[in-house]
Design a protein around this motif. Structure first.
Motif, mmCIF file in Angstrom:
data_model
loop_
_atom_site.group_PDB
_atom_site.id
_atom_site.type_symbol
_atom_site.label_atom_id
_atom_site.label_comp_id
_atom_site.label_asym_id
_atom_site.label_seq_id
_atom_site.Cartn_x
_atom_site.Cartn_y
_atom_site.Cartn_z
ATOM 1 N N PHE A 279 5.631 -24.782 -39.856
ATOM 2 C CA PHE A 279 5.773 -24.955 -41.297
ATOM 3 C C PHE A 279 7.097 -25.619 -41.673
ATOM 4 N N GLN A 280 7.047 -26.460 -42.710
ATOM 5 C CA GLN A 280 8.251 -27.089 -43.246
ATOM 6 C C GLN A 280 9.237 -26.032 -43.741
ATOM 7 N N GLU A 281 8.728 -25.024 -44.441
ATOM 8 C CA GLU A 281 9.596 -24.000 -45.022
ATOM 9 C C GLU A 281 9.930 -22.900 -44.014
ATOM 10 N N GLY B 12 12.268 -34.447 -49.111
ATOM 11 C CA GLY B 12 10.868 -34.040 -48.965
ATOM 12 C C GLY B 12 9.907 -34.744 -49.899
ATOM 13 N N LEU B 13 10.388 -35.765 -50.645
ATOM 14 C CA LEU B 13 9.513 -36.477 -51.574
ATOM 15 C C LEU B 13 9.006 -37.762 -50.940
ATOM 16 N N ASP B 14 7.810 -38.186 -51.335
ATOM 17 C CA ASP B 14 7.263 -39.427 -50.828
ATOM 18 C C ASP B 14 7.869 -40.614 -51.575
ATOM 19 N N SER C 95 2.953 -30.179 -56.350
ATOM 20 C CA SER C 95 3.579 -30.860 -55.216
ATOM 21 C C SER C 95 5.094 -30.879 -55.413
ATOM 22 N N GLY C 96 5.833 -31.173 -54.333
ATOM 23 C CA GLY C 96 7.288 -31.160 -54.398
ATOM 24 C C GLY C 96 7.853 -32.097 -55.438
ATOM 25 N N GLY C 97 7.285 -33.313 -55.523
ATOM 26 C CA GLY C 97 7.779 -34.276 -56.502
ATOM 27 C C GLY C 97 7.568 -33.815 -57.927
ATOM 28 N N ASN C 98 6.437 -33.196 -58.190
ATOM 29 C CA ASN C 98 6.162 -32.711 -59.544
ATOM 30 C C ASN C 98 6.980 -31.471 -59.876
ATOM 31 N N GLN C 99 7.260 -30.632 -58.877
ATOM 32 C CA GLN C 99 8.172 -29.516 -59.108
ATOM 33 C C GLN C 99 9.561 -30.039 -59.492
ATOM 34 N N GLN C 100 9.994 -31.106 -58.816
ATOM 35 C CA GLN C 100 11.301 -31.686 -59.119
ATOM 36 C C GLN C 100 11.343 -32.216 -60.547
ATOM 37 N N ARG D 281 14.593 -26.350 -53.992
ATOM 38 C CA ARG D 281 13.939 -26.276 -55.304
ATOM 39 C C ARG D 281 12.921 -25.140 -55.385
ATOM 40 N N LYS D 282 12.253 -24.829 -54.262
ATOM 41 C CA LYS D 282 11.231 -23.775 -54.298
ATOM 42 C C LYS D 282 11.850 -22.393 -54.396
ATOM 43 N N ILE D 283 13.125 -22.276 -53.980
ATOM 44 C CA ILE D 283 13.795 -20.975 -54.015
ATOM 45 C C ILE D 283 14.658 -20.838 -55.265
ATOM 46 N N GLU D 284 15.422 -21.869 -55.598
ATOM 47 C CA GLU D 284 16.379 -21.789 -56.702
ATOM 48 C C GLU D 284 16.011 -22.659 -57.900
ATOM 49 N N GLY D 285 15.137 -23.640 -57.708
ATOM 50 C CA GLY D 285 14.849 -24.577 -58.797
ATOM 51 C C GLY D 285 13.745 -24.119 -59.724
#
Length: 500
Positions: free
Chosen positions: A82-84, A430-432, A402-407, A342-346
């Protein structure tokens, strides 16, 4: 060896996978690329058994299988790195490797730790990692933990008759180049006993490692490319549906900044993290801090946002010296922080898109303790449209984007609240390619609107392309300042020469 035929997966409001055909041959490394939201994560989860397909078939050695959970997938030789990272930090290396499969070491209710350690050493040898199996996992470096993840997956060899399929989800996202090369060398050696599916946004690495590459867009496989025929620009065009802008970092949109100072650091130090840092961030300026990992860049950003309290020196925000270092004070002064994790603090997973967007400005949407949720939702819809956030609606769980949309949600949280100082810590990690371009557009737009941006970029090229000013931090100390006017930007060599 492994095949998906016409696999479909739907969620409320989203057709995530559309008749996907996907094949993995024995001993092959298959690349999988696509924009954030293209369906890669959903496809990986179907393969791994975390999701069940709504239609289509999955076959292993031409036998139809259906997994109801990851355990069943593992029993058929499907493993995922896993990435995370899925390791439990306060358990030992050997406990993590055999988590869920401890019974083989238990007799009369007692675990034979010696036998577990011996077996763990055998697994670690497969990935050429020489660490004590009794070591607490949190003490390992990121790349060591990544190898423990891989060793954990390779335990399937002893439990499964057939060959393995190992899914690598962004395994190189935070690795240095020499660490990437070591990992790739290991993966190539392991193809004698396993096939790999390699997911990454780093196109050069996908082309370097993969035998074939699947390109996804909007839930569909739009192309399958042999390594010998692969071309990065052609693949990027397939991913985003257009040519990638040659002005990738939007340098032609870079405008001069004003003389008004938004942030001033005066001989600021934080223990051994950094020492005597001084600089000014002006209105409309993009200022990048560059340096090697551990140079102190990220700690400087966290100090300005109030998460660290300096041991000496002082910080001024818009001419006023900060006396209390905490996030509440910083947000009140118009500072927004987009963290690396971003998934933990963002974001707050489990809360909706609109709740995440208004989280830092609740006082504007409440009266006598009652929230004006209609106003919150209206604001969210406005920013969803403005930033092109891919979500079915404002009620969607932010953790499911997705990561980009979370950002984009994190940026909307600060910009909708009027923040005019934005701290960006690896905003494109981690963004495309398409999501990165969206972030670059937002950086240019914010800069032109007078927002001061302090940036710790993901690459040196990104720092050079986006910045008005670049400051090199070496061993926690100010080393060199470069002007980044269009046509006069420093080279990579200029920066590296002072970084190391």
């Amino acid at each position: 060896m492994y095949e998906l035929r016409k696999v479909d997966k739907k969620f409320p409001g989203v057709h995530a996978l559309k008749a996907v055909d996907f094949t993995v041959n024995r001993g092959e490394i298959v690349g999988l690329v696509g924009e954030n939201g293209a369906g890669k994560s959903t496809l990986m989860k179907v393969i791994y058994g975390a999701y069940q397909a709504d239609g289509g078939t999955v076959t292993i050695d031409q036998k139809v299988v259906r997994f109801h959970n990851p355990r069943q997938a593992m029993d058929h030789g499907i493993g995922m790195v896993f990435q995370e990272q899925s390791l439990i930090a306060n358990l030992s290396v050997m406990e993590n490797i055999f988590l869920g499969y401890e019974a083989q070491f238990v007799k009369s209710g007692i675990i034979n730790w010696g036998a577990m350690a011996k077996a763990a050493k055998e697994q670690l040898a497969k990935v050429k990692l020489d660490v004590d199996p009794a070591t607490t996992t949190s003490k390992l470096s990121f790349v060591q933990r990544q190898l423990v993840e891989l060793a954990k997956v390779l335990t399937l060899e002893e439990r499964v008759d057939g060959d393995l399929v190992v899914l690598l989800d962004e395994p190189t996202s935070v690795l240095a180049r020499e660490e990437v090369e070591l990992l790739f060398e290991l993966v190539r050696e392991l193809t004698k006993r396993a096939s790999f599916i390699f997911v990454s946004h780093r196109m050069e690495e996908v082309l370097e490692l993969s035998d074939r590459i699947y390109v996804m867009k909007d839930g569909e496989i739009v192309d399958v490319v042999e390594q010998a025929d692969a071309d990065i620009r052609a693949i990027q065009h397939k991913m985003v549906g257009r040519d990638v802008d040659t002005q990738y970092y939007r340098e032609d949109q870079q405008k001069p900044y004003s003389e008004e100072k938004l942030v001033s650091c005066h001989s600021v130090s934080l223990g051994q993290r950094y020492k005597d840092i001084s600089f000014d961030l002006h209105r409309g300026e993009v200022l990048s801090l560059v340096g090697t990992e551990g140079s102190g860049r990220e700690a400087i950003l966290r100090t300005i946002f109030g998460l660290n309290c300096p041991t000496s020196g002082h910080v001024e925000i818009k001419g006023e010296q900060i006396s209390k270092f905490n996030a509440r004070t910083s947000v009140g002064k118009g500072i927004g922080y987009v963290p690396r994790e971003r998934k933990i603090e963002g974001i707050v997973s489990g809360m909706s898109v609109y709740e995440n967007m208004t989280l830092s400005q609740m006082q504007s949407y409440s009266s006598a303790g009652v929230l004006n949720t209609a106003a919150e939702k209206s604001l969210a819809r406005e920013w969803i449209e403005r930033l092109g956030i891919k979500t079915p609606n404002e009620f969607k769980d932010c953790g499911g984007l997705s990561g980009g949309n979370q950002q984009k949600v994190v940026l909307a949280k600060w910009r909708s609240g009027g923040s005019d100082i934005i701290l960006l810590d690896h905003p494109t990690r981690g963004l495309d390619i398409g999501a990165k371009e969206d972030v670059y557009d937002m950086v240019r737009e914010m800069s032109s609107q007078g927002v001061g941006i302090l940036l710790v970029a993901d690459t040196l090229e990104e720092a050079i392309g986006l910045s008005h000013t670049i400051i090199v931090i070496k061993d926690g100390m100010f080393c060199k300042r470069f002007d980044g006017k269009p046509g006069g930007k420093p080279s990579l060599f200029d920066l590296v020469h002072h970084m190391i």
